[in-house]
Design a protein around this motif. Structure first.
Motif, PDB file in Angstrom:
ATOM      1  N   LYS A 226       0.754  -1.379   0.139  1.00 41.20           N
ATOM      2  CA  LYS A 226       0.047   0.043  -0.071  1.00 41.20           C
ATOM      3  C   LYS A 226       0.813   1.234   0.057  1.00 41.20           C
TER       4      LYS A 226
ATOM      5  N   PHE B 132      -2.392  -1.502  -5.066  1.00 39.59           N
ATOM      6  CA  PHE B 132      -3.802  -1.823  -4.872  1.00 39.59           C
ATOM      7  C   PHE B 132      -4.372  -3.077  -5.555  1.00 39.59           C
TER       8      PHE B 132
ATOM      9  N   LEU C 152      -1.720  -7.249  -7.341  1.00 42.77           N
ATOM     10  CA  LEU C 152      -1.795  -5.917  -7.233  1.00 42.77           C
ATOM     11  C   LEU C 152      -1.292  -5.192  -8.521  1.00 42.77           C
TER      12      LEU C 152
ATOM     13  N   GLY D  61     -10.944   1.661  -2.664  1.00 43.07           N
ATOM     14  CA  GLY D  61     -10.434   1.583  -1.187  1.00 43.07           C
ATOM     15  C   GLY D  61     -11.323   0.923  -0.370  1.00 43.07           C
TER      16      GLY D  61
ATOM     17  N   TYR E 130      -3.415  -5.475   0.646  1.00 42.75           N
ATOM     18  CA  TYR E 130      -4.519  -5.212  -0.680  1.00 42.75           C
ATOM     19  C   TYR E 130      -4.736  -3.741  -1.073  1.00 42.75           C
ATOM     20  N   GLY E 131      -3.927  -2.870  -0.231  1.00 43.48           N
ATOM     21  CA  GLY E 131      -4.140  -1.271  -0.650  1.00 43.48           C
ATOM     22  C   GLY E 131      -5.310  -0.903  -0.663  1.00 43.48           C
ATOM     23  N   VAL E 132      -6.098  -1.153   0.291  1.00 39.43           N
ATOM     24  CA  VAL E 132      -7.634  -0.453   0.776  1.00 39.43           C
ATOM     25  C   VAL E 132      -7.380   0.166   1.963  1.00 39.43           C
TER      26      VAL E 132
END
Length: 349
Positions: free
Chosen positions: A8, A13, A107, A168, A199-201
């Motif tokens: 992240k 993501f 990702l 997000g 997971y880049g959220v």
């Protein structure tokens, strides 16, 4: 890959499933792990129809356990009239066929135009179905095959337990991710941090449980799915005496309380459950929510019942940018999953 900052923090993501794919990954059934050798010929026609539908818009990469399985796959594909130019058959040993759960989380970073594989740990839904040693190695095998770096968070995570809007937000269920058979050393806040970092959220939204018969302890991909960044389809059971009725009503209640990062409420589109399916006394996890969004089509499991067309019509209104097709999953769901469980997308960058 050894990194000093999280995916992240590096700008990676996990994109929504409707983001364009280079390919879809599958793991070809070659053992009796999910379907007996007597039942595999019954499920293969629908499985091949699934492959053909995906191949119309992207490559299909099928993990082949060994060279014998690789040749068997080719014969099946040719017999089904599938263009082999759209197929890749890397030799990757597997134990079972549920690539959504043992496959890689890939990702993207639009700024650097790079991709990154997340190598989550895999323990066959809490150690229920050993052996799973080969499946646990699949993310790294695919990272090597694609020439991508990978990062290993060091905890158990399954692709079917998480759902993304690409903006997000991640949806999941407490029954699965907080189950002591996955990561008993982690509490909810710690699991949320892993999800955000890898997971880049930005936010995690939780529902309670999954459907009866789901041996994964409540995967979200049988109950609630994003169809765009602020709309979900949520499974409901119309029969008040059905075991799923209260579970799914509670999920709807929780979804109505949720707010997205921009403060908006979720748009909730209700999707019916099919008529219950059983294998002897075992309730099968049949659900129209287990659809797969490929480049060419949204591929929906159907179950030879009256609600099939109703579900297809509802999903056709949700996905106006690609066709929605139904494929009979009655034999496939005997293995306790369907099209979304079988597949894992590889996004384009």
């Amino acid at each position: 890959m050894s990194i000093s900052s999280t995916p992240k923090e590096q700008g990676f993501f996990f994109p929504a499933e409707w983001h364009p794919h280079r390919a879809t990954w599958l793991s070809f059934p070659h053992t009796e792990a999910s379907w007996t050798y007597e039942r595999q010929p019954k499920m293969l026609p629908a499985y091949l129809e699934f492959i053909k539908a995906i191949s119309e818009g992207e490559k299909v990469c099928i993990n082949a356990h060994n060279e014998t399985v690789q040749q068997t796959i080719k014969l099946h594909l040719l017999g089904a009239g599938i263009d082999l130019n759209q197929i890749e058959l890397p030799l990757h040993a597997t134990n079972d066929s549920w690539c959504r759960d043992h496959g890689p989380g890939i990702l993207i970073n639009p700024e650097t135009q790079k991709r990154l594989v997340v190598n989550w740990g895999y323990n066959a839904w809490g150690g229920k179905y050993p052996p799973f040693n080969n499946d646990d190695l699949i993310p790294v095998a695919i990272a090597h095959y694609l020439g991508l770096d990978y990062v290993t968070p060091g905890i158990i995570m399954e692709g079917g337990s998480v759902e993304f809007n690409g903006k997000g937000t991640l949806l999941t269920s407490r029954a699965c991710l907080l189950n002591e058979n996955r990561n008993p050393h982690l509490n909810q806040a710690q699991i949320e941090k892993y999800l955000c970092d890898y997971y880049g959220v930005e936010q995690i939204l939780w529902v309670g449980d999954g459907i009866v018969g789901d041996d994964t302890d409540g995967h979200i991909d049988d109950t609630v799915r994003f169809v765009n960044e602020d709309t979900v389809v949520a499974i409901v059971e119309e029969n008040k005496s059905d075991d799923n009725y209260e579970i799914l009503q509670e999920n709807i209640h929780e979804l109505k309380q949720m707010r997205l990062l921009n403060g908006k409420q979720l748009n909730i589109v209700e999707l019916p459950m099919p008529t219950p399916l059983y294998s002897e006394d075992l309730r099968l996890p049949a659900s129209y929510a287990n659809f797969y969004i490929s480049n060419a089509a949204v591929i929906v499991p159907t179950f030879r019942c009256a609600n099939d067309q109703k579900a297809l019509d509802i999903l056709s209104q949700c996905f106006t940018d690609r066709k929605v097709i139904g494929i009979d999953s009655t034999e496939i769901v005997w293995g306790l999953g369907s099209f979304h469980c079988l597949s894992q997308q590889e996004p384009l960058i």
